[in-house]
Motif scaffolding. Sequence first.
Motif, PDB file in Angstrom:
ATOM      1  N   GLY A  41       0.818  -1.209   0.000  1.00 44.49           N
ATOM      2  CA  GLY A  41       0.000   0.000   0.000  1.00 44.49           C
ATOM      3  C   GLY A  41       0.850   1.256   0.000  1.00 44.49           C
ATOM      4  N   GLU A  44       2.410   1.571  -3.492  1.00 46.24           N
ATOM      5  CA  GLU A  44       1.399   2.006  -4.463  1.00 46.24           C
ATOM      6  C   GLU A  44       1.083   3.492  -4.294  1.00 46.24           C
ATOM      7  OE1 GLU A  44      -3.104   0.942  -6.009  1.00 46.24           O
ATOM      8  OE2 GLU A  44      -2.239  -0.199  -4.358  1.00 46.24           O
ATOM      9  N   ASN A  45       0.977   3.940  -3.060  1.00 44.81           N
ATOM     10  CA  ASN A  45       0.714   5.347  -2.793  1.00 44.81           C
ATOM     11  C   ASN A  45       1.850   6.222  -3.319  1.00 44.81           C
ATOM     12  OD1 ASN A  45      -0.655   7.593  -1.725  1.00 44.81           O
ATOM     13  ND2 ASN A  45       0.583   7.496   0.130  1.00 44.81           N
ATOM     14  N   THR A  48       1.801   6.170  -7.192  1.00 49.25           N
ATOM     15  CA  THR A  48       0.638   6.896  -7.706  1.00 49.25           C
ATOM     16  C   THR A  48       0.870   8.404  -7.690  1.00 49.25           C
ATOM     17  OG1 THR A  48      -0.827   5.141  -6.949  1.00 49.25           O
ATOM     18  CG2 THR A  48      -1.841   7.256  -7.410  1.00 49.25           C
ATOM     19  N   ASN A  49       1.622   8.883  -6.743  1.00 56.83           N
ATOM     20  CA  ASN A  49       1.853  10.317  -6.623  1.00 56.83           C
ATOM     21  C   ASN A  49       3.082  10.814  -7.377  1.00 56.83           C
ATOM     22  OD1 ASN A  49      -0.402  10.976  -4.978  1.00 56.83           O
ATOM     23  ND2 ASN A  49       0.618   9.967  -3.287  1.00 56.83           N
ATOM     24  N   LYS A  68      -4.966   6.338 -13.003  1.00 56.47           N
ATOM     25  CA  LYS A  68      -5.087   5.851 -11.631  1.00 56.47           C
ATOM     26  C   LYS A  68      -5.149   7.030 -10.648  1.00 56.47           C
ATOM     27  CE  LYS A  68      -3.376   2.534  -8.416  1.00 56.47           C
ATOM     28  NZ  LYS A  68      -3.703   1.152  -8.510  1.00 56.47           N
ATOM     29  N   ARG A  69      -4.300   8.026 -10.861  1.00 59.30           N
ATOM     30  CA  ARG A  69      -4.288   9.204 -10.003  1.00 59.30           C
ATOM     31  C   ARG A  69      -5.629   9.932 -10.073  1.00 59.30           C
ATOM     32  NH1 ARG A  69       0.087  12.872 -11.813  1.00 59.30           N
ATOM     33  NH2 ARG A  69       1.399  11.136 -11.222  1.00 59.30           N
ATOM     34  N   ASP A  71      -8.532   8.606 -10.776  1.00 63.10           N
ATOM     35  CA  ASP A  71      -9.542   7.784 -10.121  1.00 63.10           C
ATOM     36  C   ASP A  71      -9.525   7.954  -8.608  1.00 63.10           C
ATOM     37  OD1 ASP A  71     -10.394   6.792 -12.537  1.00 63.10           O
ATOM     38  OD2 ASP A  71      -9.261   4.905 -12.391  1.00 63.10           O
ATOM     39  N   ILE A  72      -8.322   8.136  -8.053  1.00 67.89           N
ATOM     40  CA  ILE A  72      -8.190   8.278  -6.603  1.00 67.89           C
ATOM     41  C   ILE A  72      -8.715   9.630  -6.141  1.00 67.89           C
ATOM     42  CG2 ILE A  72      -6.516   8.464  -4.721  1.00 67.89           C
ATOM     43  CD1 ILE A  72      -4.870   6.328  -6.149  1.00 67.89           C
ATOM     44  N   GLN A  73      -8.430  10.661  -6.931  1.00 69.24           N
ATOM     45  CA  GLN A  73      -8.843  12.011  -6.554  1.00 69.24           C
ATOM     46  C   GLN A  73     -10.270  12.182  -6.921  1.00 69.24           C
ATOM     47  OE1 GLN A  73      -6.106  14.543  -8.588  1.00 69.24           O
ATOM     48  NE2 GLN A  73      -4.431  14.004  -7.255  1.00 69.24           N
TER      49      GLN A  73
END
Length: 73
Positions: A41, A44-45, A48-49, A68-69, A71-73
């Motif tokens: 995790g 991945e974090n 992703t950033n 992906k970024r 989708d998270i935001q």
Amino acid sequence: MINILPRINELAYKSRTAGLTQAEQVEQQVLREDYLREIRGQIENTVTNLTVIDPVGEDVTPVKLRIKRADIQ
């Protein structure tokens, strides 16, 4: 620091020296799975950033990462 790490190390040491009971072996496996889930995790974090910049200064972040970024935001 991950708070289960001391217990993982304690069980690993006991495994090498005296051996583990069946219950301790199960506990060790569960703790290892939790630890790996936590580490994955975190990775991945971090990924992703990320923003990838080429030598010219343009954003060349891969499309999959941008999606992906978003989708998270």
